[in-house]
Design a protein around this motif. Sequence first.
Motif, PDB file in Angstrom:
ATOM      1  N   SER A 295      40.461  34.522  43.264  1.00  0.00           N
ATOM      2  CA  SER A 295      41.930  34.613  43.243  1.00  0.00           C
ATOM      3  C   SER A 295      42.476  34.086  41.914  1.00  0.00           C
ATOM      4  N   ARG A 296      41.902  32.966  41.458  1.00  0.00           N
ATOM      5  CA  ARG A 296      42.344  32.379  40.180  1.00  0.00           C
ATOM      6  C   ARG A 296      42.079  33.335  39.018  1.00  0.00           C
ATOM      7  N   VAL A 297      40.881  33.903  39.011  1.00  0.00           N
ATOM      8  CA  VAL A 297      40.505  34.798  37.903  1.00  0.00           C
ATOM      9  C   VAL A 297      41.417  36.027  37.882  1.00  0.00           C
ATOM     10  N   LEU A 298      41.679  36.603  39.064  1.00  0.00           N
ATOM     11  CA  LEU A 298      42.535  37.802  39.100  1.00  0.00           C
ATOM     12  C   LEU A 298      43.975  37.460  38.713  1.00  0.00           C
ATOM     13  N   ALA A 299      44.438  36.294  39.159  1.00  0.00           N
ATOM     14  CA  ALA A 299      45.819  35.895  38.829  1.00  0.00           C
ATOM     15  C   ALA A 299      45.971  35.643  37.336  1.00  0.00           C
ATOM     16  N   GLY A 300      44.892  35.184  36.701  1.00  0.00           N
ATOM     17  CA  GLY A 300      44.982  34.813  35.286  1.00  0.00           C
ATOM     18  C   GLY A 300      44.601  35.948  34.344  1.00  0.00           C
ATOM     19  N   ARG A 301      44.416  37.173  34.852  1.00  0.00           N
ATOM     20  CA  ARG A 301      43.938  38.263  33.976  1.00  0.00           C
ATOM     21  C   ARG A 301      45.027  38.688  32.979  1.00  0.00           C
ATOM     22  N   GLU A 302      44.575  39.241  31.849  1.00  0.00           N
ATOM     23  CA  GLU A 302      45.505  39.777  30.854  1.00  0.00           C
ATOM     24  C   GLU A 302      46.252  40.954  31.495  1.00  0.00           C
ATOM     25  N   VAL A 303      47.532  41.158  31.119  1.00  0.00           N
ATOM     26  CA  VAL A 303      48.336  42.194  31.793  1.00  0.00           C
ATOM     27  C   VAL A 303      47.729  43.591  31.663  1.00  0.00           C
ATOM     28  N   TRP A 304      47.012  43.812  30.561  1.00  0.00           N
ATOM     29  CA  TRP A 304      46.467  45.163  30.341  1.00  0.00           C
ATOM     30  C   TRP A 304      45.115  45.371  31.017  1.00  0.00           C
ATOM     31  N   ARG A 305      44.538  44.276  31.595  1.00  0.00           N
ATOM     32  CA  ARG A 305      43.165  44.409  32.106  1.00  0.00           C
ATOM     33  C   ARG A 305      43.155  44.865  33.570  1.00  0.00           C
ATOM     34  N   PRO A 306      42.427  45.949  33.894  1.00  0.00           N
ATOM     35  CA  PRO A 306      42.388  46.404  35.287  1.00  0.00           C
ATOM     36  C   PRO A 306      41.648  45.408  36.183  1.00  0.00           C
ATOM     37  N   GLY A 308      39.419  45.843  38.348  1.00  0.00           N
ATOM     38  CA  GLY A 308      37.980  46.080  38.533  1.00  0.00           C
ATOM     39  C   GLY A 308      37.175  45.956  37.256  1.00  0.00           C
ATOM     40  N   ASP A 309      37.817  45.501  36.159  1.00  0.00           N
ATOM     41  CA  ASP A 309      37.119  45.371  34.876  1.00  0.00           C
ATOM     42  C   ASP A 309      35.944  44.392  35.013  1.00  0.00           C
ATOM     43  N   GLU A 310      34.749  44.874  34.684  1.00  0.00           N
ATOM     44  CA  GLU A 310      33.558  44.032  34.889  1.00  0.00           C
ATOM     45  C   GLU A 310      33.600  42.751  34.054  1.00  0.00           C
ATOM     46  N   ARG A 311      34.214  42.838  32.866  1.00  0.00           N
ATOM     47  CA  ARG A 311      34.276  41.622  32.022  1.00  0.00           C
ATOM     48  C   ARG A 311      35.138  40.557  32.689  1.00  0.00           C
ATOM     49  N   LEU A 312      36.177  41.018  33.380  1.00  0.00           N
ATOM     50  CA  LEU A 312      37.035  40.079  34.116  1.00  0.00           C
ATOM     51  C   LEU A 312      36.237  39.462  35.284  1.00  0.00           C
ATOM     52  N   LEU A 313      35.524  40.322  36.008  1.00  0.00           N
ATOM     53  CA  LEU A 313      34.802  39.850  37.188  1.00  0.00           C
ATOM     54  C   LEU A 313      33.660  38.914  36.803  1.00  0.00           C
ATOM     55  N   ARG A 314      33.148  39.083  35.583  1.00  0.00           N
ATOM     56  CA  ARG A 314      32.073  38.172  35.145  1.00  0.00           C
ATOM     57  C   ARG A 314      32.587  36.736  34.985  1.00  0.00           C
ATOM     58  N   ARG A 315      33.884  36.578  34.770  1.00  0.00           N
ATOM     59  CA  ARG A 315      34.445  35.203  34.709  1.00  0.00           C
ATOM     60  C   ARG A 315      34.246  34.541  36.069  1.00  0.00           C
ATOM     61  N   TYR A 316      34.505  35.318  37.121  1.00  0.00           N
ATOM     62  CA  TYR A 316      34.289  34.812  38.492  1.00  0.00           C
ATOM     63  C   TYR A 316      32.805  34.480  38.688  1.00  0.00           C
ATOM     64  N   ALA A 317      31.937  35.414  38.275  1.00  0.00           N
ATOM     65  CA  ALA A 317      30.490  35.209  38.475  1.00  0.00           C
ATOM     66  C   ALA A 317      30.032  33.940  37.757  1.00  0.00           C
ATOM     67  N   ARG A 318      30.521  33.734  36.539  1.00  0.00           N
ATOM     68  CA  ARG A 318      30.112  32.544  35.765  1.00  0.00           C
ATOM     69  C   ARG A 318      30.585  31.276  36.459  1.00  0.00           C
ATOM     70  N   GLU A 319      31.820  31.311  36.960  1.00  0.00           N
ATOM     71  CA  GLU A 319      32.379  30.110  37.604  1.00  0.00           C
ATOM     72  C   GLU A 319      31.600  29.728  38.861  1.00  0.00           C
ATOM     73  N   ARG A 320      31.095  30.732  39.579  1.00  0.00           N
ATOM     74  CA  ARG A 320      30.441  30.447  40.867  1.00  0.00           C
ATOM     75  C   ARG A 320      28.943  30.216  40.736  1.00  0.00           C
ATOM     76  N   LEU A 321      28.376  30.518  39.562  1.00  0.00           N
ATOM     77  CA  LEU A 321      26.916  30.414  39.424  1.00  0.00           C
ATOM     78  C   LEU A 321      26.416  28.993  39.698  1.00  0.00           C
ATOM     79  N   ALA A 322      26.987  28.006  38.997  1.00  0.00           N
ATOM     80  CA  ALA A 322      26.464  26.633  39.110  1.00  0.00           C
ATOM     81  C   ALA A 322      26.612  26.075  40.530  1.00  0.00           C
ATOM     82  N   PRO A 323      27.796  26.134  41.159  1.00  0.00           N
ATOM     83  CA  PRO A 323      27.885  25.542  42.501  1.00  0.00           C
ATOM     84  C   PRO A 323      26.996  26.206  43.541  1.00  0.00           C
TER      85      PRO A 323
END
Length: 373
Positions: A295-306, A308-323
Motif C-alpha cells: 500500500s505504501r509503495v503504490l501510494a508513493g509512486r510517481e504520477v506517471w508510473r503505472p 503494474g510497473d515491475e520497477r515499482l513492484l520491485r520496491r515492494y519486493a525489496r522491502e519485504r525480502l529481509a523480514p
Amino acid sequence: MQSVDVLVKGRGAVGRSLALSLAAQGLSVGMTGNPEASRPDDVRTYALNAASVALLTDLKVWGSLRGDAISPVYDMIVSGDAAGGQPAGRLSFSAWQQGARELAVIVDAAELDAQLATALRFSPHVHDVADDTPAALTALCEGRESAARSALGVEFKPRPYGHRAVAARLVADRAHQGVARQWFQPGGEVLALLPFEKPLPGASYGLVWSCAEARALHLTALPAADFERELNEATAGAAGELKLGSERSSWPLALARAETVCGPGWVLLGDAAHIVHPLAGQGLNLGLGDVAALSRVLAGREVWRPLGDERLLRRYARERLAPTLAMGELTDALQRLFAHPSNAAQSLRNRGLDALNQLPPVKRWLTQRALGL
Ligand SMILES: Cc1cc2nc3c(=O)[nH]c(=O)nc-3n(C[C@H](O)[C@H](O)[C@H](O)COP(=O)(O)OP(=O)(O)OC[C@H]3O[C@@H](n4cnc5c(N)ncnc54)[C@H](O)[C@@H]3O)c2cc1C
C-alpha cells in the motif's frame, strides 16, 4: 468489461485487508471468489503484533471486533524439555519490562474474517468481479496453494516439516491473567497456550500443538477425555486443569518462499508468497506486513508510473525480502534445534534459554522484532 485498478484474488485476511487498504487510497479494487466466503468454524486464535493491530485499526476493522474476540498478552513463558535427567530451560518475557502495553494481542480468526468481510461490504471502491476482469495490477493472495501463482510459473517448493499443528479452544479452571505459555518438547513438538476470552472469559486459551503428523492425527481423533489427559500431562498443571472448549482441527506445516514475489502487472502477498512454522505466531503478521508495504509503495509512486510497473513492484519486493527471509530462517532454526534428539542439543537449548533469560538487551531486541517495531 469494466476494468479495475487492482484485481485482488483471494479472500483470506491478507486479500481482504489489501482490498480495504487500496480502496482507502481511492483505487478501484475488484475481488474475485465468493464474497460470502467465511470460516465460522475456524478454531484458531492468531497472535497479532503491534504493527498488524495498527494496520487493522487504520482499516477500521480492529475497533469493530467484539470485545471477547481479542485478548492481550502481558507475559510469555517459554520452557524447554526436561527429559534425559537435565533441567528444563526457561525464558520469560513481560510487557512491563519491555516498556510495551502488551506483547501481542490474541484475536479470534473467525471473527477477524467476519469483520473484514463486513468492512468490505461498506467500501464503495471495492466490487465483486469476474476472474478475468482487466486490471493494471493483479494481487495474488490465494494462500499456500495459489493456482494463479502456479499458472505464472513461479517456483514455490514447500519443505514439509512432517508435522501438523492441532488447534482448539480450551477452558482452564484458573484465570489466565494474560500469560501465554509455550513448551518445546522432545521430537520438535511445540505446544502453545494463548490466553483468550472464549468460551469462558478470563480462563480460556487458544491451543496450537505442533507435532509429528501421525501423533497430530492421533491427538485429533482421540476421545475428548483422552485428549485432555494427554494435554494436562504435557502442560503439567502450569495453566491449571485444561478442558476442550471446541472441536479440534489440524494443519500441515511447511516452510516455503516464492522465488520471486512480483512481475509485470502482478504481485504475491501473504501465504501465497511465504509460509512459516506457526511456533512464533508470525504468518499472518508477515502477510499484513506485505499489505502495509505494498500500500505504501503504490501510494508513493510517481504520477506517471503505472500500478503494474515491475520497477515499482520491485520496491515492494525489496522491502519485504529481509523480514520474510529472517522470519523463515528463525522459525526453521528454532524448530530444528528443538527437534534434534541428541543430549548435547538438548543441553544447549536449555542452557540457551536460561542464558537468554539473563540478557535483557537481547530479550528487548527479540520482543521488538516480534512486536513488528
Ligand atoms: C495452526 C495455525 C496457527 C497460526 N497462528 C498464527 C498466529 O498466531 N499469528 C500469525 O500471524 N499467523 C498465524 N498463522 C498463520 C496464518 O494462519 C496465515 O499466515 C494466514 O492465515 C495467511 O492468510 P492469507 O490470506 O495469505 O491466506 P489464506 O488464509 O490461506 O487465504 C487465502 C484465500 O484465497 C482463497 N483462494 C484460493 N485460491 C483461490 C482462487 N483461485 N481464486 C480466488 N480465491 C482463492 C482461499 O479460499 C482463501 O480464502 C497460523 C497458522 C496455523 C496453521
